[in-house]
Design a protein around this motif. Structure first.
Motif, PDB file in Angstrom:
ATOM      1  N   ASP A  27       0.737  -1.224   0.012  1.00 49.90           N
ATOM      2  CA  ASP A  27       0.078  -0.058  -0.080  1.00 49.90           C
ATOM      3  C   ASP A  27       1.043   1.337  -0.058  1.00 49.90           C
ATOM      4  O   ASP A  27       1.685   1.435   0.968  1.00 49.90           O
ATOM      5  CB  ASP A  27      -0.841   0.082   1.298  1.00 49.90           C
ATOM      6  CG  ASP A  27      -1.651   1.358   1.342  1.00 49.90           C
ATOM      7  OD1 ASP A  27      -2.497   1.563   0.538  1.00 49.90           O
ATOM      8  OD2 ASP A  27      -1.502   2.148   2.208  1.00 49.90           O
ATOM      9  N   ASN A 192      -4.892   0.752   2.180  1.00 51.76           N
ATOM     10  CA  ASN A 192      -5.451  -0.741   2.236  1.00 51.76           C
ATOM     11  C   ASN A 192      -4.580  -1.490   3.275  1.00 51.76           C
ATOM     12  O   ASN A 192      -3.420  -1.743   3.235  1.00 51.76           O
ATOM     13  CB  ASN A 192      -4.995  -1.361   0.741  1.00 51.76           C
ATOM     14  CG  ASN A 192      -5.454  -2.701   0.793  1.00 51.76           C
ATOM     15  OD1 ASN A 192      -5.914  -3.331   1.566  1.00 51.76           O
ATOM     16  ND2 ASN A 192      -5.454  -3.361  -0.559  1.00 51.76           N
ATOM     17  N   HIS A 193      -5.367  -1.801   4.373  1.00 53.25           N
ATOM     18  CA  HIS A 193      -4.364  -2.235   5.625  1.00 53.25           C
ATOM     19  C   HIS A 193      -4.156  -3.841   5.602  1.00 53.25           C
ATOM     20  O   HIS A 193      -3.408  -4.341   6.304  1.00 53.25           O
ATOM     21  CB  HIS A 193      -5.346  -2.141   6.817  1.00 53.25           C
ATOM     22  CG  HIS A 193      -5.698  -0.625   7.038  1.00 53.25           C
ATOM     23  ND1 HIS A 193      -6.594  -0.249   7.977  1.00 53.25           N
ATOM     24  CD2 HIS A 193      -5.158   0.477   6.630  1.00 53.25           C
ATOM     25  CE1 HIS A 193      -6.716   1.230   8.046  1.00 53.25           C
ATOM     26  NE2 HIS A 193      -5.882   1.536   7.368  1.00 53.25           N
ATOM     27  N   THR A 194      -4.711  -4.535   4.221  1.00 48.86           N
ATOM     28  CA  THR A 194      -4.229  -5.929   3.975  1.00 48.86           C
ATOM     29  C   THR A 194      -3.107  -5.733   3.024  1.00 48.86           C
ATOM     30  O   THR A 194      -2.479  -6.965   2.958  1.00 48.86           O
ATOM     31  CB  THR A 194      -5.358  -6.477   3.427  1.00 48.86           C
ATOM     32  OG1 THR A 194      -5.517  -5.802   2.144  1.00 48.86           O
ATOM     33  CG2 THR A 194      -6.569  -6.456   4.327  1.00 48.86           C
ATOM     34  N   ALA A 195      -2.497  -4.683   2.361  1.00 49.41           N
ATOM     35  CA  ALA A 195      -1.571  -4.850   1.401  1.00 49.41           C
ATOM     36  C   ALA A 195      -0.237  -4.148   2.182  1.00 49.41           C
ATOM     37  O   ALA A 195       0.257  -3.136   1.889  1.00 49.41           O
ATOM     38  CB  ALA A 195      -1.939  -3.801   0.147  1.00 49.41           C
ATOM     39  N   LEU A 196       0.292  -5.072   3.102  1.00 51.38           N
ATOM     40  CA  LEU A 196       1.441  -4.794   3.711  1.00 51.38           C
ATOM     41  C   LEU A 196       2.639  -5.551   3.216  1.00 51.38           C
ATOM     42  O   LEU A 196       2.113  -6.530   2.459  1.00 51.38           O
ATOM     43  CB  LEU A 196       1.277  -5.003   5.130  1.00 51.38           C
ATOM     44  CG  LEU A 196       0.072  -4.203   6.036  1.00 51.38           C
ATOM     45  CD1 LEU A 196       0.198  -4.729   7.246  1.00 51.38           C
ATOM     46  CD2 LEU A 196       0.200  -2.860   5.927  1.00 51.38           C
ATOM     47  N   SER A 198       5.375  -8.354   2.531  1.00 51.75           N
ATOM     48  CA  SER A 198       5.001  -9.834   2.888  1.00 51.75           C
ATOM     49  C   SER A 198       6.361 -10.559   2.737  1.00 51.75           C
ATOM     50  O   SER A 198       6.126 -11.884   2.664  1.00 51.75           O
ATOM     51  CB  SER A 198       4.040 -10.364   1.541  1.00 51.75           C
ATOM     52  OG  SER A 198       4.608 -10.027   0.308  1.00 51.75           O
TER      53      SER A 198
END
Length: 280
Positions: A27, A192-196, A198
């Motif tokens: 994000d 977008n708190h899920t697109a960190l 990885s």
């Protein structure tokens, strides 16, 4: 001038690191916010909370909020629409914005500064002109927003150092606090708190960009702005373009027209030589 050359070499890696490892994967608001928070952590231990005037602290926070807070918001999102070479291409207007904004706030026209900036812009376009993607208009506008914010911040910091007497490293933490507040709120509201990140590599890139490219880089760059003329500052902003291309060619094995690179770099060095003959 030596500080600006040092940071130019340091920042030459940032474009490719963002474009290759972060853009479209992490994000943008998180990437930008984490970068400024990490940079703030570098300076908080040496920040002189009690000795820095409230008015100075407020101005430093405002400059940080614009120069890298708002700028990163535009800059990171531009990579969603543009390739790394295209982002580099659209940064060519920054020297013009620096000279024009400086003339507006100083209420006088500096023909020599504008000439230096124009030469630097011609040199940069010579190096980086390329075919453009379909989304280039959106990306171009985003980069121009970033350019304006970066230009305004540089001029304001240079002028602030002329008005206040302060030790830069003991007050610079406020600069990153201002930027961190803007970007942290933006991430919480818009990100977008899920697109960190990885992977360890992505976290490593973010840590490098935060601690080194931002923490060390922006401090050295802004201190460097106080030691050169506005004309020199405008030209140095575009020397990032040949430096960024060299990194792409040497490390990521990207192709580049070496003739264009040589001609454009020569034009920008001529602009730098011209600007050094003038007094800010």
């Amino acid at each position: 001038m030596a500080l600006l050359w040092f940071v130019t070499a340091l920042w030459a890696f940032s474009f490719s690191l963002i474009g290759v490892y972060l853009a479209g994967q992490v994000d943008p608001w998180f990437s930008a916010a984490s970068r400024t928070v990490l940079a703030a952590l570098v300076f908080l231990p040496i920040l002189k909370w009690r000795t820095v005037k409230v008015s100075l602290a407020g101005k430093l926070m405002a400059i940080g909020a614009v120069q890298i807070g708002a700028m990163y918001g535009f800059y990171y999102h531009s990579f969603l629409y543009l390739s790394v070479p295209e982002v580099l291409l659209f940064t060519v207007m920054t020297p013009i914005y620096i000279t024009l904004f400086n003339d507006i706030v100083s209420r006088r026209f500096h023909a020599s500064f504008l000439t230096s900036a124009a030469l630097a812009t011609v040199g940069a376009i010579t190096i980086r002109y390329t075919s453009l993607s379909e989304d280039f208009w959106v990306g171009a506008l985003l980069v121009q927003g970033a350019n304006l914010c970066f230009a305004i911040g540089q001029v304001c910091y240079k002028r602030l150092s002329n008005r206040y007497t302060f030790t830069h490293h003991q007050a610079f933490g406020y600069f990153f606090i201002g930027a961190s507040l803007v970007l942290s709120v933006a991430f919480l509201l818009l990100g977008n708190h899920t697109a960190l990140p990885s992977s360890p590599l992505q976290w490593g890139v973010i840590v490098y960009l935060g601690l080194i490219a931002s923490g060390l880089g922006y401090f050295a760059w802004n201190v460097g702005t106080t030691r050169v003329s506005v004309g020199e500052l405008a030209v140095m902003n575009n020397l990032l373009i040949p430096a960024g291309i060299l990194v792409n060619v040497l490390i990521w094995n990207r192709q580049a027209d070496l003739v264009q690179l040589a001609v454009g770099s020569s034009i920008m060095m001529a602009a730098l030589f011209f600007s050094q003959r003038k007094v800010s």
